[in-house]
Design a protein around this motif. Sequence first.
Motif, PDB file in Angstrom:
ATOM      1  N   TYR A   1       0.834  -1.207   0.000  1.00 39.37           N
ATOM      2  CA  TYR A   1       0.000   0.000   0.000  1.00 39.37           C
ATOM      3  C   TYR A   1       0.867   1.256   0.000  1.00 39.37           C
ATOM      4  CZ  TYR A   1      -3.474   3.439   1.509  1.00 39.37           C
ATOM      5  OH  TYR A   1      -4.282   4.554   1.578  1.00 39.37           O
TER       6      TYR A   1
ATOM      7  N   ARG B   1       2.471   3.823  -3.694  1.00 37.08           N
ATOM      8  CA  ARG B   1       2.028   5.218  -3.705  1.00 37.08           C
ATOM      9  C   ARG B   1       3.179   6.202  -3.523  1.00 37.08           C
ATOM     10  NH1 ARG B   1      -1.940   2.008  -2.252  1.00 37.08           N
ATOM     11  NH2 ARG B   1      -4.124   2.596  -2.572  1.00 37.08           N
TER      12      ARG B   1
ATOM     13  N   GLN C   1      -0.826  13.065  -3.550  1.00 35.33           N
ATOM     14  CA  GLN C   1      -1.577  11.829  -3.339  1.00 35.33           C
ATOM     15  C   GLN C   1      -0.986  11.017  -2.200  1.00 35.33           C
ATOM     16  OE1 GLN C   1      -4.417  11.662  -5.340  1.00 35.33           O
ATOM     17  NE2 GLN C   1      -4.984  10.240  -3.707  1.00 35.33           N
TER      18      GLN C   1
ATOM     19  N   LEU D   1      -2.201  12.395   1.070  1.00 36.08           N
ATOM     20  CA  LEU D   1      -3.604  12.056   1.319  1.00 36.08           C
ATOM     21  C   LEU D   1      -3.786  10.575   1.651  1.00 36.08           C
ATOM     22  CD1 LEU D   1      -5.269  14.102  -1.579  1.00 36.08           C
ATOM     23  CD2 LEU D   1      -5.230  14.697   0.846  1.00 36.08           C
ATOM     24  N   ASP D   2      -3.097   9.711   0.900  1.00 38.43           N
ATOM     25  CA  ASP D   2      -3.310   8.271   1.037  1.00 38.43           C
ATOM     26  C   ASP D   2      -2.478   7.621   2.136  1.00 38.43           C
ATOM     27  OD1 ASP D   2      -5.117   8.303  -1.024  1.00 38.43           O
ATOM     28  OD2 ASP D   2      -3.731   7.553  -2.545  1.00 38.43           O
ATOM     29  N   VAL D   3      -1.292   8.193   2.426  1.00 38.38           N
ATOM     30  CA  VAL D   3      -0.376   7.547   3.371  1.00 38.38           C
ATOM     31  C   VAL D   3      -0.078   8.423   4.590  1.00 38.38           C
ATOM     32  CG1 VAL D   3       1.884   6.456   3.665  1.00 38.38           C
ATOM     33  CG2 VAL D   3       0.690   6.249   1.476  1.00 38.38           C
TER      34      VAL D   3
ATOM     35  N   TYR E   1     -14.623   7.266  -4.965  1.00 41.49           N
ATOM     36  CA  TYR E   1     -14.333   8.072  -3.768  1.00 41.49           C
ATOM     37  C   TYR E   1     -14.406   7.209  -2.504  1.00 41.49           C
ATOM     38  CZ  TYR E   1     -14.750  11.886  -0.354  1.00 41.49           C
ATOM     39  OH  TYR E   1     -14.554  12.735   0.719  1.00 41.49           O
TER      40      TYR E   1
ATOM     41  N   LYS F   1     -11.486   4.729  -2.182  1.00 45.77           N
ATOM     42  CA  LYS F   1     -10.263   5.367  -1.655  1.00 45.77           C
ATOM     43  C   LYS F   1     -10.373   5.606  -0.162  1.00 45.77           C
ATOM     44  CE  LYS F   1      -7.830   7.840  -5.295  1.00 45.77           C
ATOM     45  NZ  LYS F   1      -7.297   9.148  -5.717  1.00 45.77           N
ATOM     46  N   GLN F   2     -11.517   6.103   0.252  1.00 53.57           N
ATOM     47  CA  GLN F   2     -11.730   6.385   1.670  1.00 53.57           C
ATOM     48  C   GLN F   2     -11.640   5.105   2.495  1.00 53.57           C
ATOM     49  OE1 GLN F   2     -12.802   9.369   3.529  1.00 53.57           O
ATOM     50  NE2 GLN F   2     -11.823  10.366   1.803  1.00 53.57           N
TER      51      GLN F   2
ATOM     52  N   ASN G   1     -10.036   2.359   1.694  1.00 54.74           N
ATOM     53  CA  ASN G   1      -8.646   1.887   1.668  1.00 54.74           C
ATOM     54  C   ASN G   1      -7.805   2.610   2.722  1.00 54.74           C
ATOM     55  OD1 ASN G   1      -8.957  -0.024  -0.344  1.00 54.74           O
ATOM     56  ND2 ASN G   1      -8.401   1.374  -2.006  1.00 54.74           N
ATOM     57  N   ARG G   2      -8.042   3.916   2.860  1.00 53.19           N
ATOM     58  CA  ARG G   2      -7.306   4.691   3.872  1.00 53.19           C
ATOM     59  C   ARG G   2      -7.695   4.246   5.282  1.00 53.19           C
ATOM     60  NH1 ARG G   2      -8.549  10.494   0.921  1.00 53.19           N
ATOM     61  NH2 ARG G   2      -7.241  10.132  -0.929  1.00 53.19           N
TER      62      ARG G   2
END
Length: 482
Positions: free
Chosen positions: A177, A181, A197, A200-202, A279, A282-283, A285-286
């Motif tokens: 993951y 990214r 990104q 936001l993601d990590v 959307y 992604k949410q 996954n986070r």
Amino acid sequence: MSSTLSDSQYTTSVQTLVKQIQNSSAKKDSLFELAALYFTSSDANARVLRTCQENLTSTKEYLKSVPEAKRAAAHNQVKKLQKELHDEKLKQLHKQQQCYKCIASICINVLKLTEGNNQQQTNTRSAKLLATLFMLSSTEGKNRKQMHQLYKPLYKAVLALRLLDKMLAEKKLSNNYIVTRFKPETRFSAVPNKYSQFQLDVAIPVIIAAITQDIGMQHVEIQRLLKGADGSIDEFRVLDKETRIPLLIMNHEQTQDFITNGIGISVYEGDDLEKKIRYEKKQNNRLKFVLGLLVDAVKPSEGSIGNIIKIPQIYSSFILSTKPEYHFQDLPKVITILNNSAKNGAICTNASQCFINLVGHFPLGFGIIYVQNSSPNEQLKDYFYGIVTRLNPQQPTIPTCRKITEKGEEGSEPKHFALKPENNLFYPSVQKKLENLTEETLAEIHEVHIEDLGDARLPSYVKGFWNPYRYFSIQKHQNLWS
């Protein structure tokens, strides 16, 4: 993400962020206060939803066999109960989104204060925040434990971010993951108020995991265990194993519950179904990544992502300790604790070494006393005071410091310097370099430093360290990173 805050504005912004995370206010709008409210009402909220659903289900069943004369009234009752269920879901979703927006705002503020356009700028900003938290947190007096508890979540989150970067730079992370990214060229954002990104993601999930790691402690049952039914017990007392282990398990379970159900994910605002699906994916996954960090941090294995959270937790719990005894001179011993934890398998050896290389042996904001370089035959005539101000020292035993006292030599050398062990008076062997000075001369030197720093309680060189708390509380002394 440029910063134009003055010293006083910066310190205020740090304290505001601390209060945004954990506070005691009439509004009850800090993250930890919202968590406490969630824990107080979650069971009742679940019962209300369950009752609404059961009432609706039973009325729908009744509608299947109701006499024709009563069918219209039953239809109306179904519509009424559907509206009640819908309204209750919206009410509870609103509370959840309040928590989500609170932690999202905290994460953005953490990034604004700690991350720049590149890694170097980011390291400087993070060092400034960590040192500021350390020097603002009183190490003396009756409020020391409470203050340390308030500052610890933010302190831990910043350390976790920088350990994440350090492990990526040294290729010590293999988590799919994260690595899929991560691209060095897009790690940071050069556009103000816009985030990469990766951030936001990590980065944001790492902040969330670090800040909320102990938020389950706000649960009413845990608070009762810690403080007693009437709040008369010292919550910072040392707990026996029979109490501590179940409490930690309960904290972990309640933390996961709050993150999953108390915070949840952001609601998509729009009518595009495909965008909504992407959307929410992604949410989710986070959210899954946050929970994975917390689960893995309980007992991280070699190379696992839990080390990103666990190691800063161990470190911050020692540096910002809430235990009854606290000795400033013992803080560098935290490195021994990390090494022992790695030997015992509590944390990953490679991750631990990354972290030690990141922070060094002396915490950011730690006051050091030193002598300057001299030739073998040159007799030393003075000693000086400095503060540790940078991450990533040349070596863990060589902190990068800011000169605080210069005694007429201003401008002769850079303000920031690497302090070698042979010049660091923290080590008793170095103190021998001042043995030739008379007691009278040493007393005179000390008086000059007291006047320069405005601290009548300033320790002399034989202590080998000093506490910058009172020095840093004066606004004009807060610009240590220029």
